[in-house]
Enzyme design. Structure first.
Site, PDB file in Angstrom:
ATOM      1  N   ASP A  13       0.818  -1.221   0.000  1.00 13.73           N
ATOM      2  CA  ASP A  13       0.000   0.000   0.000  1.00 13.73           C
ATOM      3  C   ASP A  13       0.849   1.267   0.000  1.00 13.73           C
ATOM      4  OD1 ASP A  13      -2.286  -1.657   0.195  1.00 13.73           O
ATOM      5  OD2 ASP A  13      -2.000  -1.780   2.360  1.00 13.73           O
ATOM      6  N   LYS A  16       2.229   2.030  -5.179  1.00 12.92           N
ATOM      7  CA  LYS A  16       2.967   1.530  -6.347  1.00 12.92           C
ATOM      8  C   LYS A  16       2.194   1.763  -7.639  1.00 12.92           C
ATOM      9  CE  LYS A  16       3.217  -2.492  -4.376  1.00 12.92           C
ATOM     10  NZ  LYS A  16       2.774  -2.119  -3.022  1.00 12.92           N
ATOM     11  N   GLY A  40      -4.117  -4.242  -4.448  1.00  9.74           N
ATOM     12  CA  GLY A  40      -5.074  -3.230  -4.889  1.00  9.74           C
ATOM     13  C   GLY A  40      -4.285  -2.007  -5.304  1.00  9.74           C
ATOM     14  N   HIS A  41      -4.004  -1.903  -6.590  1.00 12.81           N
ATOM     15  CA  HIS A  41      -3.190  -0.783  -7.081  1.00 12.81           C
ATOM     16  C   HIS A  41      -4.118   0.313  -7.609  1.00 12.81           C
ATOM     17  CE1 HIS A  41       0.628  -3.447  -7.505  1.00 12.81           C
ATOM     18  NE2 HIS A  41       0.164  -3.362  -6.295  1.00 12.81           N
ATOM     19  N   GLN A 222       2.322  -5.897  -3.039  1.00 14.31           N
ATOM     20  CA  GLN A 222       2.658  -5.932  -1.601  1.00 14.31           C
ATOM     21  C   GLN A 222       4.000  -5.203  -1.371  1.00 14.31           C
ATOM     22  OE1 GLN A 222       1.648  -9.327  -2.979  1.00 14.31           O
ATOM     23  NE2 GLN A 222      -0.339  -8.430  -2.730  1.00 14.31           N
TER      24      GLN A 222
HETATM   25  P1  IMP Z   1      -2.453 -12.669   1.764  1.00 22.75           P
HETATM   26  O1  IMP Z   1      -1.485 -12.113   0.792  1.00 22.75           O
HETATM   27  O2  IMP Z   1      -3.890 -12.419   1.387  1.00 22.75           O
HETATM   28  O3  IMP Z   1      -2.188 -14.102   2.084  1.00 22.75           O
HETATM   29  O4  IMP Z   1      -2.266 -11.873   3.157  1.00 22.75           O
HETATM   30  C1  IMP Z   1      -1.066 -11.983   3.933  1.00 22.75           C
HETATM   31  C2  IMP Z   1      -0.726 -10.654   4.561  1.00 22.75           C
HETATM   32  O5  IMP Z   1      -0.338  -9.732   3.543  1.00 22.75           O
HETATM   33  C3  IMP Z   1      -1.875  -9.986   5.313  1.00 22.75           C
HETATM   34  O6  IMP Z   1      -1.340  -9.236   6.390  1.00 22.75           O
HETATM   35  C4  IMP Z   1      -2.446  -9.027   4.285  1.00 22.75           C
HETATM   36  O7  IMP Z   1      -3.134  -7.954   4.870  1.00 22.75           O
HETATM   37  C5  IMP Z   1      -1.177  -8.579   3.596  1.00 22.75           C
HETATM   38  N1  IMP Z   1      -1.393  -8.127   2.218  1.00 22.75           N
HETATM   39  C6  IMP Z   1      -1.652  -8.880   1.138  1.00 22.75           C
HETATM   40  N2  IMP Z   1      -1.779  -8.135   0.048  1.00 22.75           N
HETATM   41  C7  IMP Z   1      -1.589  -6.864   0.436  1.00 22.75           C
HETATM   42  C8  IMP Z   1      -1.563  -5.631  -0.254  1.00 22.75           C
HETATM   43  O8  IMP Z   1      -1.719  -5.549  -1.469  1.00 22.75           O
HETATM   44  N3  IMP Z   1      -1.331  -4.533   0.510  1.00 22.75           N
HETATM   45  C9  IMP Z   1      -1.098  -4.601   1.839  1.00 22.75           C
HETATM   46  N4  IMP Z   1      -1.106  -5.731   2.520  1.00 22.75           N
HETATM   47  C10 IMP Z   1      -1.341  -6.860   1.835  1.00 22.75           C
END
Ligand code: IMP
Length: 422
Positions: A13, A16, A40-41, A222
């Site tokens: 977040d 990017k 979520g870009h 991420q």
């Molecule tokens: P997962 O990727 O859904 O398995 O989540 C694992 C961890 O990564 C959790 O803490 C999510 O909130 C975090 N996470 C996954 N995708 C994003 C993102 O795009 N932005 C911020 N945090 C993320």
């Protein structure tokens, strides 16, 4: 410049999407290299908001080819929803999106398992998009790749073996109904017809385009601190947002990378569980959340907010080898009289000179702060470095001096052109 990589330097977040959109003006191809529809870009163009989860952010510029790299886990349902959203918003997608054949798929049962795993006390706080279970299958060598959709014998065999294990767990561990082989196979048959036009046969297409002289941008999702190897394990995602993921997730030779840009928010946020040393569980945290609109672009969850964390950023710069930094959301701090930066961590009263990789230690570090005077005026939309108030420049110079990486981009608002390029 032939290959630029955009990497998130914090917990995701960082903004990017905006940086990729900005830089993609001068590239031909944008490739997403890891993650899935958990991302979520967000991009604003002429006051219109686009949130992309799977499709590379280059899609909002008409002339760019977008490739979903093999490091991504692709949820076909989310992919088609996103295509529809883009078409509804007058973005042409035909002949502009390719999927590498060795990209693994996220299937409906992955999402169910992700949610079941999150029901206990020891949850990670995932996005529930099936990411962890899909990557688990990949490494278990029971995953289904895009190309496997066109080999019936293989597909049926691997799905049978996969579901034999899943259904044993469904019964004895999760205590839920079994996952249906027939309906999963039907889903795969259904989506393969629609996915066919996007899946390329040659897994080396990114390298081939590079050889043809195309300029390429590799887009991470991420951030480094959520990396499965280098992040705050186990509170991480299941892929490698760090630079290594850009190489394995696209098939580009590492020596062809010409620039690595670390996207860094002017403060920190984290969504989901896990240690966050500079977290502000107070009114200041609430203020940053409201002014920065810090709510998940994928799940809508409120993001945890805190001060900029230099020990974490130094660590991130070290493992990624950033050539430059793009600082985002500096404008969000404009309302504040005083702004702090964490310059070091103390553990048991002593300063430590490393980033603790074990969560228990990281929960126990005490941030050491340096306080900065705010700049007391809006900087929203400024486009020249000379226009930035002296205190804002001091804040940025302090980051540069400590991280020893040049800041080349400063975002001063959500619109594409609300940007200072140095
Ligand atoms: P997962 O990727 O859904 O398995 O989540 C694992 C961890 O990564 C959790 O803490 C999510 O909130 C975090 N996470 C996954 N995708 C994003 C993102 O795009 N932005 C911020 N945090 C993320």
């Amino acid at each position: 410049m032939s290959v630029i990589v955009v990497v998130g330097s914090q917990w995701g977040d960082e903004g990017k999407g905006k940086i990729v959109d900005l830089i993609s003006e001068s590239v031909d191809v944008v490739v997403r290299y890891q993650g899935g529809a958990n991302a979520g870009h967000t991009i604003f163009v002429n006051n219109k908001k686009f949130v992309l989860h799977l499709i590379p952010s280059g899609i909002v510029r008409n002339n760019i080819l977008c490739i979903i790299g093999n490091g991504v886990v692709l949820d076909p349902t989310a992919f088609f929803e996103e295509l529809e959203f883009l078409e509804d918003n007058k973005i042409k997608t035909s002949n502009r999106i390719l999927i590498l054949p060795n990209t693994h798929l996220v299937l409906p049962f992955h999402k169910v398992i992700d949610k079941l795993n999150e029901q206990g006390n020891d949850k990670i706080g995932t996005t529930g998009r099936g990411i962890g279970p899909a990557y688990t299958d990949k490494y278990y060598r029971l995953g289904i790749r895009a190309i496997d959709l066109f080999n019936d014998d293989y597909l049926i065999n691997i799905l049978k073996r996969n579901l034999a294990i899943k259904n044993s767990l469904a019964k004895s561990y999760y205590e839920v109904n079994e996952f249906s082989f027939e309906s999963t196979l039907n889903y795969l048959f259904e989506i393969r017809n629609k996915l066919k036009e996007y899946i390329v046969k040659d897994s080396t297409i990114v390298s081939r385009l590079l050889e043809e002289g195309k300029k390429i941008l590799l887009e991470g999702a991420q951030g480094a601190l959520l990396d499965v190897d280098h992040g705050t394990y186990p509170f991480v995602t299941s892929s490698n947002p760090t630079i290594g993921g850009a190489i394995t997730g696209t098939g580009i030779p590492s020596k062809r990378i010409s620039e690595i840009i670390g996207v860094t928010k002017a403060y920190c946020t984290r969504v989901g569980d896990g240690p966050f040393p500079t977290e502000l569980n107070n009114e200041m945290g609430d203020h940053i959340r409201e002014y920065g609109n810090e709510y998940g672009a994928t799940t809508g969850r409120p993001r945890r907010c805190g001060w900029l964390d230099l020990p974490a950023l130094k660590y991130s710069a070290k493992i990624n080898g950033f050539d430059s930094l793009a600082i985002t959301k500096l404008d969000v701090l404009s309302q504040l009289d005083k702004i702090s930066i964490c310059t070091a961590y103390k553990l048991n009263g002593e300063i430590i000179d490393y980033f603790p990789i074990d969560t228990t230690t990281l929960y126990n570090v005490e941030p050491v702060y340096k306080e900065f005077e705010g700049w007391g005026t809006s900087i929203q939309g400024l486009r020249k470095i000379e226009q930035l108030p002296a205190n804002a420049r001091k804040y940025l110079e302090f980051i540069e001096e400590n991280i020893k990486v040049k800041i080349k981009i400063i975002s001063t608002g959500f619109e594409r052109n609300d940007t200072i390029i140095i």
